[in-house]
Motif scaffolding. Structure first.
Motif, PDB file in Angstrom:
ATOM      1  N   MET A  78      24.582   6.420  10.959  1.00 28.71           N
ATOM      2  CA  MET A  78      23.132   6.175  10.945  1.00 28.71           C
ATOM      3  C   MET A  78      22.482   6.744  12.221  1.00 28.71           C
ATOM      4  N   ILE A  79      23.212   6.727  13.326  1.00 26.69           N
ATOM      5  CA  ILE A  79      22.679   7.273  14.590  1.00 26.69           C
ATOM      6  C   ILE A  79      22.575   8.797  14.471  1.00 26.69           C
TER       7      ILE A  79
ATOM      8  N   TYR B 118      17.319   4.843   9.528  1.00 22.13           N
ATOM      9  CA  TYR B 118      17.741   6.145   8.976  1.00 22.13           C
ATOM     10  C   TYR B 118      19.066   6.074   8.210  1.00 22.13           C
TER      11      TYR B 118
ATOM     12  N   HIS C 168      18.628   2.005  18.595  1.00 19.01           N
ATOM     13  CA  HIS C 168      19.550   1.432  17.607  1.00 19.01           C
ATOM     14  C   HIS C 168      18.852   1.119  16.264  1.00 19.01           C
TER      15      HIS C 168
ATOM     16  N   ALA D  30      27.567  11.919  16.799  1.00 22.65           N
ATOM     17  CA  ALA D  30      26.797  10.703  17.116  1.00 22.65           C
ATOM     18  C   ALA D  30      27.691   9.578  17.629  1.00 22.65           C
TER      19      ALA D  30
ATOM     20  N   VAL E  47      18.869   7.841  20.923  1.00 26.57           N
ATOM     21  CA  VAL E  47      18.460   7.188  19.665  1.00 26.57           C
ATOM     22  C   VAL E  47      18.375   5.681  19.875  1.00 26.57           C
TER      23      VAL E  47
ATOM     24  N   GLU F 164      27.853   5.309  18.636  1.00 27.73           N
ATOM     25  CA  GLU F 164      27.261   3.960  18.531  1.00 27.73           C
ATOM     26  C   GLU F 164      28.255   2.968  19.146  1.00 27.73           C
TER      27      GLU F 164
ATOM     28  N   ALA G 230      19.419   9.520  12.254  1.00 24.19           N
ATOM     29  CA  ALA G 230      18.192   9.412  13.059  1.00 24.19           C
ATOM     30  C   ALA G 230      18.168  10.523  14.110  1.00 24.19           C
TER      31      ALA G 230
ATOM     32  N   GLY H 268      18.233   4.013  14.157  1.00 24.62           N
ATOM     33  CA  GLY H 268      19.484   4.316  13.457  1.00 24.62           C
ATOM     34  C   GLY H 268      19.609   3.500  12.181  1.00 24.62           C
TER      35      GLY H 268
ATOM     36  N   THR I 115      23.252   6.060  20.837  1.00 27.49           N
ATOM     37  CA  THR I 115      22.476   4.826  20.967  1.00 27.49           C
ATOM     38  C   THR I 115      22.400   4.482  22.451  1.00 27.49           C
TER      39      THR I 115
END
Ligand code: KG4
Ligand code: ZN
Length: 334
Positions: free
Chosen positions: A306-307, A120, A114, A8, A112, A10, A310, A117, A82
């Motif tokens: 978190m990304i 999640y 933001h 992931a 995803v 971000e 999600a 994210g 993101t």
């Protein structure tokens, strides 16, 4: 069932972050390189500098995330990124890196949002239970989001002007506190007393919020006191401001939970790191028998874990992007 590993990305603001998440909840690695110290010299994030720093750091952060996880690209099932909202130049760097790896290693690319994210990030604590209400409080967003099931976002209220984090950062500036001001206002509030009279912002029947009036009230109060030759007591003003923020957030959130007949609440976004907000929600949720989840402090502010959380659910739902995926400075939560 076969494990699913998501790589992931971000990079929507001033954190360059890459993480590897297994099955939407196990954090295998989460590397976050913050540019905070650089931007502190300018009193806030300078978008041009942020994107340049993302370029300088992204390769190193990807390598570190893979090394820490002890994995290589063959072990990755999909790449989540993101795509927005955020600073367009910053978003583009993470997005380009994600697309490049997806192309080279022929991996599915999962877009995803933001805020999805941030929501999640709670799944990293414990599996999210539905239906739930999510209170999203970050530097750019203040929203109440109702979710009947995974990835089903219904925004029931949002800010009409400043986001909570933005108001915190602006109030911090008025109190001569360095960027990023939110955590510093929080610390001061804890040693202060609620002595200044401030308005309760947008205390109406809707689930919308407004923080610019409260922020202006703080600014005006400081100017008025200065004109009278009085020094303000910073910790007391921080405390009075924070109490009004907490009062309106808890009031509207509890009302929304009742109306939606929902007993699961999650809090998301950078401002969920606020000790005063965390404490008050814990108390009020216990009182109202609400099942509350707040992310671990390290997953409150921007991070790629978190990304990845999600991204796992988006991946399972078949959400895919092709290499034309573009970053978006603004986009509806979806
Ligand atoms: O979620 P985030 O990292 O970035 C955005 O998506 O906006 O949130 C950053 C915001 C900043 O406004 C920062 O001042 C605020 O979260 N923040 C806090 C605290 N920690 C971070 N605000 C109040 N109290 C805190 N402890
Ligand atoms: Zn954020």
């Amino acid at each position: 069932m076969k494990d699913v590993c998501i790589l992931a990305f971000e990079s929507s603001c001033d954190e360059t972050s890459v993480a590897i998440i297994r099955n939407g909840h196990d954090v295998i690695s989460n590397v976050v390189l913050t540019q905070m110290d650089t931007h502190a010299n300018y009193g806030g994030v300078v978008p041009e500098i942020a994107s340049r720093m993302h370029i300088e750091n992204i390769t190193m952060v990807i390598e570190e995330a893979l090394t820490k996880a002890g994995l290589d690209m063959e072990d990755i099932d999909a790449i989540a990124v993101t795509y927005g909202p955020g600073l367009i130049g910053s978003l583009l760097i993470g997005l380009q890196a994600a697309k490049t790896l997806a192309y080279i290693y022929d991996k599915p690319l999962v877009p995803v949002h933001h805020i999805a994210g941030h929501i999640y990030a709670n799944n990293l604590e414990k599996p999210m239970e539905f239906p739930l209400m999510a209170l999203v409080i970050s530097g750019g967003h203040t929203e109440l989001v109702y979710m009947k099931e995974d990835y089903d976002f219904k925004v029931v209220g949002s800010t009409l002007d400043d986001a909570v984090g933005e108001a915190y950062d602006k109030v911090a500036r008025v109190l001569d506190l360095p960027y990023p001001g939110g955590p510093k206002v929080d610390k001061l509030a804890h040693i202060g007393q609620d002595t200044y009279k401030l308005p309760l912002p947008l205390d109406d029947d809707t689930y919308n919020f407004s923080f610019s009036g409260l922020k202006s009230a703080v600014i005006n109060l400081k100017h008025n006191e200065a004109q009278k030759g009085n020094e303000i007591v910073k910790e007391n003003l921080a405390c009075s401001f924070q109490n009004k923020v907490i009062e309106i957030l808890t009031k509207k959130t509890i009302k929304a939970l009742k109306e939606y007949n929902c007993d699961n609440l999650i809090i998301a976004g950078g401002v969920s790191a606020n000790a005063g907000i965390r404490d008050e929600f814990k108390k009020i949720c216990a009182l109202n028998k609400i099942n509350l989840t707040i992310p671990n402090l390290k997953y409150c502010t921007d991070n790629a874990a978190m990304i990845g959380a999600a991204g796992y659910y988006a991946y399972k739902l078949g959400r895919r992007a092709d290499l034309n995926l573009n970053s978006k400075a603004n986009d509806k939560l979806n």
